[in-house]
Design a protein around this motif. Structure first.
Motif, PDB file in Angstrom:
ATOM      1  N   PRO A 397       0.814  -1.223   0.000  1.00  0.00           N
ATOM      2  CA  PRO A 397       0.000   0.000   0.000  1.00  0.00           C
ATOM      3  C   PRO A 397       0.846   1.271   0.000  1.00  0.00           C
ATOM      4  O   PRO A 397       0.876   2.017   0.979  1.00  0.00           O
ATOM      5  CB  PRO A 397      -0.805  -0.133   1.288  1.00  0.00           C
ATOM      6  CG  PRO A 397       0.079  -0.925   2.200  1.00  0.00           C
ATOM      7  CD  PRO A 397       0.834  -1.882   1.314  1.00  0.00           C
ATOM      8  N   GLY A 398       1.557   1.522  -1.103  1.00  0.00           N
ATOM      9  CA  GLY A 398       2.295   2.775  -1.223  1.00  0.00           C
ATOM     10  C   GLY A 398       3.743   2.723  -0.802  1.00  0.00           C
ATOM     11  O   GLY A 398       4.476   3.693  -1.008  1.00  0.00           O
ATOM     12  N   PHE A 399       4.209   1.624  -0.212  1.00  0.00           N
ATOM     13  CA  PHE A 399       5.601   1.541   0.221  1.00  0.00           C
ATOM     14  C   PHE A 399       6.435   0.862  -0.865  1.00  0.00           C
ATOM     15  O   PHE A 399       6.153  -0.261  -1.271  1.00  0.00           O
ATOM     16  CB  PHE A 399       5.714   0.764   1.537  1.00  0.00           C
ATOM     17  CG  PHE A 399       4.981   1.418   2.677  1.00  0.00           C
ATOM     18  CD1 PHE A 399       5.281   2.713   3.052  1.00  0.00           C
ATOM     19  CD2 PHE A 399       3.987   0.742   3.368  1.00  0.00           C
ATOM     20  CE1 PHE A 399       4.604   3.332   4.102  1.00  0.00           C
ATOM     21  CE2 PHE A 399       3.311   1.340   4.410  1.00  0.00           C
ATOM     22  CZ  PHE A 399       3.614   2.639   4.780  1.00  0.00           C
ATOM     23  N   LYS A 400       7.476   1.562  -1.315  1.00  0.00           N
ATOM     24  CA  LYS A 400       8.313   1.036  -2.388  1.00  0.00           C
ATOM     25  C   LYS A 400       9.520   0.265  -1.877  1.00  0.00           C
ATOM     26  O   LYS A 400      10.104  -0.537  -2.589  1.00  0.00           O
ATOM     27  CB  LYS A 400       8.787   2.188  -3.277  1.00  0.00           C
ATOM     28  CG  LYS A 400       7.659   2.910  -3.993  1.00  0.00           C
ATOM     29  CD  LYS A 400       8.195   4.034  -4.867  1.00  0.00           C
ATOM     30  CE  LYS A 400       7.063   4.746  -5.591  1.00  0.00           C
ATOM     31  NZ  LYS A 400       7.581   5.856  -6.442  1.00  0.00           N
ATOM     32  N   SER A 434       8.788  14.047  12.926  1.00  0.00           N
ATOM     33  CA  SER A 434       7.484  14.677  12.802  1.00  0.00           C
ATOM     34  C   SER A 434       6.721  14.679  14.111  1.00  0.00           C
ATOM     35  O   SER A 434       5.968  15.589  14.404  1.00  0.00           O
ATOM     36  CB  SER A 434       6.667  13.967  11.718  1.00  0.00           C
ATOM     37  OG  SER A 434       6.407  12.628  12.091  1.00  0.00           O
ATOM     38  N   GLU A 435       6.947  13.669  14.924  1.00  0.00           N
ATOM     39  CA  GLU A 435       6.222  13.558  16.188  1.00  0.00           C
ATOM     40  C   GLU A 435       6.891  12.487  17.033  1.00  0.00           C
ATOM     41  O   GLU A 435       7.627  11.649  16.519  1.00  0.00           O
ATOM     42  CB  GLU A 435       4.763  13.177  15.924  1.00  0.00           C
ATOM     43  CG  GLU A 435       4.608  11.875  15.149  1.00  0.00           C
ATOM     44  CD  GLU A 435       3.170  11.602  14.757  1.00  0.00           C
ATOM     45  OE1 GLU A 435       2.602  10.642  15.295  1.00  0.00           O
ATOM     46  OE2 GLU A 435       2.625  12.345  13.931  1.00  0.00           O
ATOM     47  N   ASP A 455      12.693  12.044   8.860  1.00  0.00           N
ATOM     48  CA  ASP A 455      13.169  12.364   7.516  1.00  0.00           C
ATOM     49  C   ASP A 455      12.229  11.768   6.473  1.00  0.00           C
ATOM     50  O   ASP A 455      11.059  12.066   6.462  1.00  0.00           O
ATOM     51  CB  ASP A 455      14.613  11.899   7.337  1.00  0.00           C
ATOM     52  CG  ASP A 455      15.566  12.687   8.235  1.00  0.00           C
ATOM     53  OD1 ASP A 455      15.234  13.834   8.565  1.00  0.00           O
ATOM     54  OD2 ASP A 455      16.614  12.151   8.607  1.00  0.00           O
ATOM     55  N   GLN A 456      12.711  10.861   5.613  1.00  0.00           N
ATOM     56  CA  GLN A 456      11.901  10.346   4.517  1.00  0.00           C
ATOM     57  C   GLN A 456      11.405   8.936   4.770  1.00  0.00           C
ATOM     58  O   GLN A 456      11.031   8.229   3.836  1.00  0.00           O
ATOM     59  CB  GLN A 456      12.726  10.371   3.224  1.00  0.00           C
ATOM     60  CG  GLN A 456      13.268  11.735   2.855  1.00  0.00           C
ATOM     61  CD  GLN A 456      12.172  12.776   2.713  1.00  0.00           C
ATOM     62  OE1 GLN A 456      11.163  12.531   2.044  1.00  0.00           O
ATOM     63  NE2 GLN A 456      12.343  13.924   3.341  1.00  0.00           N
ATOM     64  N   GLN A 457      11.390   8.505   6.022  1.00  0.00           N
ATOM     65  CA  GLN A 457      10.971   7.151   6.339  1.00  0.00           C
ATOM     66  C   GLN A 457       9.966   7.143   7.489  1.00  0.00           C
ATOM     67  O   GLN A 457      10.011   7.982   8.377  1.00  0.00           O
ATOM     68  CB  GLN A 457      12.175   6.288   6.738  1.00  0.00           C
ATOM     69  CG  GLN A 457      13.192   6.084   5.627  1.00  0.00           C
ATOM     70  CD  GLN A 457      14.369   5.260   6.095  1.00  0.00           C
ATOM     71  OE1 GLN A 457      14.793   5.367   7.240  1.00  0.00           O
ATOM     72  NE2 GLN A 457      14.904   4.425   5.210  1.00  0.00           N
ATOM     73  N   PRO A 475       8.402   5.346   0.641  1.00  0.00           N
ATOM     74  CA  PRO A 475       8.381   6.656   1.300  1.00  0.00           C
ATOM     75  C   PRO A 475       7.528   6.614   2.560  1.00  0.00           C
ATOM     76  O   PRO A 475       7.002   5.565   2.925  1.00  0.00           O
ATOM     77  CB  PRO A 475       7.758   7.555   0.234  1.00  0.00           C
ATOM     78  CG  PRO A 475       6.844   6.633  -0.519  1.00  0.00           C
ATOM     79  CD  PRO A 475       7.560   5.321  -0.573  1.00  0.00           C
ATOM     80  N   THR A 476       7.396   7.756   3.199  1.00  0.00           N
ATOM     81  CA  THR A 476       6.632   7.809   4.437  1.00  0.00           C
ATOM     82  C   THR A 476       5.156   7.506   4.181  1.00  0.00           C
ATOM     83  O   THR A 476       4.656   7.646   3.068  1.00  0.00           O
ATOM     84  CB  THR A 476       6.751   9.199   5.074  1.00  0.00           C
ATOM     85  OG1 THR A 476       6.250  10.173   4.164  1.00  0.00           O
ATOM     86  CG2 THR A 476       8.192   9.518   5.418  1.00  0.00           C
TER      87      THR A 476
END
Length: 501
Positions: A397-400, A434-435, A455-457, A475-476
């Motif tokens: 689901p969106g994770f490469k 981010s949190e 970062d990007q993960q 990506p995230t």
């Protein structure tokens, strides 16, 4: 940003640079002396923890003298933007000099090592620890190297610990105890000095790659000393010992780097090799973990049971994580210690199957090596580590990309290992968390997952009875979605241990 006209009593002439603390300006005193003024960023200025620590550290930093530091001459911790002024030292940084002139030979490395040891001795004698010694913080002045930014890192570290639970420093030069978020002493600066010397010789003590990869190697792998002249390798290896207690002191390093000016007694440790300097007195005759790992790296790989793929981090595996498994890095525990009944029995081991999560991820890179055992300590027994990377197949689901790092063994508190992995992921040197990590329960799972984005993960981790794994998704994505995928991966990675007859 508009250049300020004055900072305190100093007239600003130009900007010198910017970094984690804020901005550095070249300024001039009313009497014409040039200074470097470091001004805290607005985010730090608004943090009361930073101000309190900054004030205490500046008071201590004022006492640091010596020939190899940039002396603190003025400061105002109570200003709207707290600032610190040090004597301005003209010259390139060590990193800039190496880029322009190339690696140093043995004679220059000795001089650099002695100068840095003398600087650390002056800093430590005032009760300070630098915490971020690196080529970019060393000015190569006409009269010798000068160490910058002592007394500042701890204030930054206090703020970072308060806000994100992460440590402060530069991966590649961070000591194992720093990377693990453990208590840091003067020996951490000695470790960084060793890494600086490797860099000055033209190498990288822990290779290249992501900050997390560098920290993993600092904790678990022997340093690469191939670029270091043979005569200097024993002392550099001693500086980079995993156990802080096995590293030499700055005074001891002065004796080693400048033996012609030191009065030394013969030491039996020097009989094991023929270096151009005595053997470090802090290194015992027993093999260190670094030596054991170096020997293991040259040994034939152990047989791997059919159907099981146990892998550990190698230099080309991206995005792997650091395990925070306790402070012990000494010799392996005895069989009696292994039988300690306070450690629960291991019921599962970890594998890296060809596909995971119903075919959503396929393993696209691995480095099958012999199992990577960790030394026993107060929190773990019989621990083995592995890592692997997977590529999304289109069903994900969106994770490469998915990077898996884990360990299995016997743990007194596996959730501490889980939280350690999350903390390690926030130590990137320029992190953007981010949190804080969020605890997420996934329907059908018997464990809680801790997830965050850095970062990007997006990273999720678990710690159950005897397995601990962190997974970086690229990506995230939404934390809840990453937690669901982590639950599926957990089901595929964990395999019951067959009882031995």
């Amino acid at each position: 940003m508009e250049l300020p006209e004055r900072i305190g009593d100093y007239t600003v002439e130009r900007e010198l640079g910017a970094g984690g603390m804020g901005t550095v300006y070249l300024a001039r005193s009313r009497g014409g002396r040039t200074v470097a003024v470091k001004v805290a960023s607005p985010e730090l200025a608004a943090d009361p923890h930073f101000r309190a620590r900054f004030r205490a550290e500046v008071d201590a930093a004022r006492r640091v003298g010596g020939f190899h530091t940039a002396q603190v001459v003025d400061a105002d911790p109570d200003a709207a933007a707290p600032w610190l002024a040090t004597a301005y030292i003209a010259g390139p940084t060590l990193s800039g000099l190496l880029a322009a002139q190339g690696p140093m030979d043995e004679a220059r490395l000795r001089l650099l090592g002695a100068a840095l040891a003398e600087a650390l001795q002056a800093i430590h004698s005032c009760g300070l620890i630098h915490r971020d010694l690196k080529p970019g913080n060393i000015i190569m002045a006409d009269d010798g190297p000068r160490v910058l930014d002592f007394g500042i890192a701890r204030a930054l570290e206090s703020t970072r610990l308060t806000s994100t639970g992460a440590a402060f420093g530069t991966p590649g030069f961070l000591a194992p105890e720093q990377a693990q978020g453990l208590e840091v002493g003067a020996a951490a600066d000695v470790f960084a000095l060793g890494a600086v010397l490797v860099a000055a010789a033209g190498g990288d003590a822990f290779g290249e790659g992501t900050p997390v990869m560098l920290m993993y190697r600092a904790v678990h792998e022997p340093p690469d000393l191939s670029a270091v002249p043979e005569g200097l390798r024993p002392v550099v290896a001693a500086c980079l010992a995993k156990d802080p207690a096995q590293r030499p002191t700055p005074k001891g390093l002065l004796d080693l780097f400048a033996p012609d000016t030191a009065v030394q007694e013969p030491t039996p440790d020097a009989a094991g090799y023929t270096p151009t300097m005595p053997a470090p007195p802090a290194v015992s005759a027993a093999p260190t973990q670094t030596a054991r790992r170096a020997a293991a790296a040259t040994a034939a790989p152990a047989a791997v049971p059919a159907g099981k793929r146990r892998v550990r981090l190698a230099a080309t595996v991206a995005g792997s994580l650091v395990v925070l498994g306790g402070a012990g890095y000494g010799v392996y525990a005895s069989a009696a210690a292994n039988s300690d009944g306070s450690f629960p029995k291991a019921r599962y081991e970890l594998t890296t199957p060809d596909t995971m999560a119903a075919g959503a991820y396929e393993r696209d890179e691995e480095h099958p090596l012999s199992p990577d055992p960790e030394p026993d300590n107060t929190g773990q027994r019989d621990s083995t580590h592995l890592s692997a990377t997977y590529a999304g197949t289109g069903k994900a689901p969106g994770f490469k990309k998915v990077t898996v790092y884990g360990s299995f063994g016997r743990y007194k508190n596996p959730e501490e290992h889980r939280d350690g992995l999350i903390r390690a992921m926030t130590v990137t040197g320029s992190e953007n968390v981010s949190e804080p990590p969020t605890t997420i329960s996934v329907p059908g799972s018997d464990v809680e997952f801790r997830c965050t984005t850095v970062d990007q993960q997006t990273v999720c981790a678990w710690g159950d009875d005897n397995t601990t794994v962190a997974i970086a998704f690229t990506p995230t994505g939404a934390l809840e979605l990453a937690a669901k995928e982590t639950s599926k991966i957990r089901d595929d990675m964990r395999t019951p241990i067959t009882p031995q007859p």
